[in-house]
Write an enzyme that holds these catalytic residues in place. Structure first.
Site, PDB file in Angstrom:
ATOM      1  N   TYR A  16       0.866  -1.131  -0.040  1.00  0.00           N
ATOM      2  CA  TYR A  16      -0.137  -0.129   0.021  1.00  0.00           C
ATOM      3  C   TYR A  16       0.751   1.324   0.036  1.00  0.00           C
ATOM      4  O   TYR A  16       0.731   2.224  -0.717  1.00  0.00           O
ATOM      5  CB  TYR A  16      -0.915  -0.009   1.275  1.00  0.00           C
ATOM      6  N   LEU A  74      10.062  -1.417   4.555  1.00  0.00           N
ATOM      7  CA  LEU A  74       8.206  -1.284   4.816  1.00  0.00           C
ATOM      8  C   LEU A  74       7.744  -2.623   4.751  1.00  0.00           C
ATOM      9  O   LEU A  74       6.702  -2.763   5.201  1.00  0.00           O
ATOM     10  CB  LEU A  74       7.699  -0.464   3.525  1.00  0.00           C
ATOM     11  N   TRP A  76       6.100  -6.081   5.611  1.00  0.00           N
ATOM     12  CA  TRP A  76       5.615  -6.539   6.778  1.00  0.00           C
ATOM     13  C   TRP A  76       4.276  -7.086   6.701  1.00  0.00           C
ATOM     14  O   TRP A  76       3.322  -6.511   5.999  1.00  0.00           O
ATOM     15  CB  TRP A  76       5.335  -5.573   7.888  1.00  0.00           C
ATOM     16  N   THR A 114       5.196   1.676  13.987  1.00  0.00           N
ATOM     17  CA  THR A 114       3.679   1.905  14.142  1.00  0.00           C
ATOM     18  C   THR A 114       3.224   2.433  15.602  1.00  0.00           C
ATOM     19  O   THR A 114       3.923   2.277  16.393  1.00  0.00           O
ATOM     20  CB  THR A 114       2.711   0.736  13.823  1.00  0.00           C
ATOM     21  N   TYR A 137       1.039  -7.451  16.501  1.00  0.00           N
ATOM     22  CA  TYR A 137       1.599  -6.568  15.727  1.00  0.00           C
ATOM     23  C   TYR A 137       2.612  -5.425  16.555  1.00  0.00           C
ATOM     24  O   TYR A 137       3.722  -5.299  16.070  1.00  0.00           O
ATOM     25  CB  TYR A 137       0.510  -5.636  14.840  1.00  0.00           C
ATOM     26  N   LYS A 141       6.565  -5.374  16.194  1.00  0.00           N
ATOM     27  CA  LYS A 141       7.451  -4.014  15.537  1.00  0.00           C
ATOM     28  C   LYS A 141       8.289  -3.416  16.957  1.00  0.00           C
ATOM     29  O   LYS A 141       9.549  -2.917  16.638  1.00  0.00           O
ATOM     30  CB  LYS A 141       6.536  -2.796  15.365  1.00  0.00           C
TER      31      LYS A 141
END
Length: 281
Positions: A16, A74, A76, A114, A137, A141
């Protein structure tokens, strides 16, 4: 524009966010290697070198992307599925990839973080805000964020760029905005929603791409920082604006879903550092 264009590798270039980072880096004059998954159907900016590879595979060789100075990481899996088992099962592979990139000569790494690393928090998030993630998540991270400064050599400049609520290019996202478009496509006129009262830091995907590209060149900026606007807005206001701007024939059904327990009433990123970076041009 950067004064010293060089080869920059972007992992997750088919996702994205990836195409917007690739385009922003190319705009700044860099030679960009856009790394996508094998067999990916995603389009690649014609100015970039496309590399199809499974970068998390044990036998992946970072020499495949050539002599690169910088790496924007990026890639993931399941970023929108907060309790996917992939977050923990692939953590070591991300660690291996970045440490091997450093050993191969990369001197600048920008890794995407994030807000979910922080967990439940009310107010502005800074580099000093304590982390207590509430999802797999966020846990994965945050573990990578903590590990890299201990593992990377002093020759590597590391920036951990925390992202917030990304929107724009919505057909390619997995956000509420894509779900709204798909609901309209299906002929629905009502969309089940939460209370919408939570305040979030919304940033367009194109602007986030420009911020990450600028941060790649700002090698003196290290550690944890926020790629954000610094302006909190109610989720309901943002979604209602999206519906109005796109003239969507659909209404929100407030309270159909409970608010997620790990979302605070209001959270946003302190954007002082990234504003200074963007002011450099």
């Amino acid at each position: 524009m950067t004064e010293s264009p060089s080869r920059v590798v972007v992992t997750g270039a088919g996702g994205y966010l990836g195409p917007h980072v690739v385009a922003a880096l190319a705009d700044r004059g860099h030679e960009v290697v856009a790394v996508v998954r094998p067999g990916s159907q995603s389009e690649t900016d014609p100015r970039a070198i496309r590399l199809e590879a499974d970068i998390l595979a044990p036998d992946f060789d970072v020499d495949a992307w050539g002599d690169a100075r910088s790496l924007v990481h990026l890639a993931w899996k399941d970023g929108f599925v907060h309790n996917s088992p992939a977050h923990m099962s692939q953590l070591s592979a991300h660690y291996r990839l970045l440490t091997e990139a450093a050993a191969a000569g990369v001197t600048r790494i920008v890794a995407l973080g994030t807000m979910h690393e922080v967990g439940y928090w009310e107010g502005a998030i800074t580099a000093e805000t304590p982390t207590n993630p509430k999802s797999l998540y966020g846990i994965a991270k945050d573990a990578l964020r903590r590990a890299l400064p201990l593992a990377l050599p002093d020759t590597v400049s590391l920036a951990w760029a925390r992202a917030y609520y990304i929107y724009g290019d919505d057909r390619r996202s997995n956000s509420i905005f894509r779900k709204l478009l798909e609901a309209v496509d299906a002929g629905k006129t009502v969309f089940p929603f939460t209370s919408g009262k939570n305040l979030f830091d919304f940033i367009r995907v194109e602007e986030l791409g420009r911020q990450l590209a600028a941060l790649t060149d700002a090698e003196d900026v290290t550690g944890t920082l926020n790629c954000s606007t610094g302006v909190p807005l109610p989720l309901a206001d943002q979604v209602e604006s999206f519906i109005a701007e796109n003239a969507l024939p659909i209404a929100l059904e407030y309270g159909a879903f409970p608010d997620r327990p790990y979302d605070s009433p209001g959270v946003w990123g302190d954007s002082a550092v990234i504003r200074e970076v963007m002011a450099r041009g």
